[in-house]
Design a protein around this motif. Structure first.
Motif, PDB file in Angstrom:
ATOM      1  N   ARG A  84      -2.865  -1.029  -3.169  1.00  0.00           N
ATOM      2  CA  ARG A  84      -3.263   0.222  -3.821  1.00  0.00           C
ATOM      3  C   ARG A  84      -4.153   1.049  -2.881  1.00  0.00           C
ATOM      4  NH1 ARG A  84      -5.497  -1.938  -7.824  1.00  0.00           N
ATOM      5  NH2 ARG A  84      -3.697  -1.908  -9.243  1.00  0.00           N
ATOM      6  N   ARG A  88      -3.359   4.778  -1.236  1.00  0.00           N
ATOM      7  CA  ARG A  88      -4.281   5.909  -1.352  1.00  0.00           C
ATOM      8  C   ARG A  88      -4.600   6.523   0.010  1.00  0.00           C
ATOM      9  NH1 ARG A  88      -7.955   2.895  -5.885  1.00  0.00           N
ATOM     10  NH2 ARG A  88      -6.914   3.766  -7.727  1.00  0.00           N
ATOM     11  N   GLU A 114       1.704   3.167  -8.763  1.00  0.00           N
ATOM     12  CA  GLU A 114       0.711   3.850  -9.604  1.00  0.00           C
ATOM     13  C   GLU A 114       0.077   5.026  -8.889  1.00  0.00           C
ATOM     14  OE1 GLU A 114      -2.272   1.055 -10.633  1.00  0.00           O
ATOM     15  OE2 GLU A 114      -0.964  -0.147 -11.918  1.00  0.00           O
ATOM     16  N   VAL A 115      -0.098   4.897  -7.577  1.00  0.00           N
ATOM     17  CA  VAL A 115      -0.914   5.889  -6.870  1.00  0.00           C
ATOM     18  C   VAL A 115      -0.156   6.734  -5.852  1.00  0.00           C
ATOM     19  CG1 VAL A 115      -3.027   4.552  -7.192  1.00  0.00           C
ATOM     20  CG2 VAL A 115      -1.678   4.218  -5.118  1.00  0.00           C
ATOM     21  N   ASN A 116       0.998   6.263  -5.364  1.00  0.00           N
ATOM     22  CA  ASN A 116       1.662   7.013  -4.294  1.00  0.00           C
ATOM     23  C   ASN A 116       3.144   6.657  -4.243  1.00  0.00           C
ATOM     24  OD1 ASN A 116       2.492   8.306  -1.952  1.00  0.00           O
ATOM     25  ND2 ASN A 116       0.608   7.836  -0.842  1.00  0.00           N
TER      26      ASN A 116
END
Length: 246
Positions: A84, A88, A114-116
């Motif tokens: 994660r 980011r 979830e993030v990228n």
């Protein structure tokens, strides 16, 4: 976001240059002599430990995509958190060891997504420095090919990862069994006149692409060349027009 990946007119690079340097300053000085339109850059263990995330930011600022090659292998929660954090940072590629198991890989996959959505998560199957004797030392009785296929299926078909890091010698086998979708990133690339160094399962750039590699990783044949930019152009030129065999 990574300034290169924001440009839809640029294709994903098929050449990744390994920044095998002991300091961030050396790596940046070297990178400034390369063309981000012709290659991406790989940051591995030693360099990341000494230079940290700031180096990745500075390579992005130069226009390069970055492969963060840290081969995570730990409990699922820890690996998920590490992946994660990498996502980011807007890295292009990040990897983990498939031998960490299904739960670990699925947790990492979910964390990245979830993030990228742009970060590509790859699984390492069998290191290119390993052979059958190496596997036997760790209790694996199968051949390198057999272990690569077992871990490749686990990572792609069951864990849903984007692709694999594998030897170019296994790329054709993986393409036949897993199809065209997974990215296959192949280290252990050498020119005909180069030695294998500590790599045991090696191949030339053209043969790797013909076998089905999506991208190749080249280190010492470029970084130790008298003229690294010229060496990179030579390898990039050899790769032009070579289509992978599906």
């Amino acid at each position: 976001m990574d300034p290169v990946t924001e440009n839809p007119n640029l294709q994903e690079p098929r050449l990744i240059v390994a920044l095998d340097f002991a300091s961030g300053d050396e790596a940046l000085a070297f990178a400034r002599g390369l063309d981000p339109h012709q290659c991406a850059l790989k940051v591995g263990f030693e360099l990341f430990v000494v230079a940290g995330p700031d180096l990745v930011d500075r390579l992005h600022a130069l226009g390069f995509r970055v492969f963060l090659d840290l081969k995570f292998h730990d409990i699922p929660n820890t690996v998920a958190a590490a992946c994660r954090a990498a996502a980011r940072m807007d890295v292009w590629l990040v990897n983990l060891h498939a031998s960490g198991g299904l739960a670990m890989m699925r947790a990492a996959r979910d964390a990245v997504r979830e993030v990228n959505e742009q970060t590509v998560l790859l699984a390492v199957t069998v290191l290119t420095s390993s052979d059958r004797a190496t596997l036997e030392e760790t209790g694996v009785q199968d051949t390198p090919d057999g272990q690569v296929m077992r871990l490749g299926r686990l990572a792609v078909e069951q864990a849903g990862l984007d692709g694999l890091v594998c030897s170019a010698r296994e790329a054709a086998m993986l393409r036949r069994e897993l199809g065209a979708a997974p990215r296959l990133v192949t280290p252990g690339i050498r020119l005909e006149t180069a030695g294998g160094d500590d790599q045991k399962r090696v191949m030339t750039p053209e043969r790797a692409l013909e076998a089905g590699a999506s991208a190749i990783v080249v280190g010492r044949p470029i970084t130790r060349a008298q003229d690294p930019a010229a060496a990179m152009r030579t390898i990039a030129g050899r790769m032009q027009g070579v289509s992978p065999t599906q």
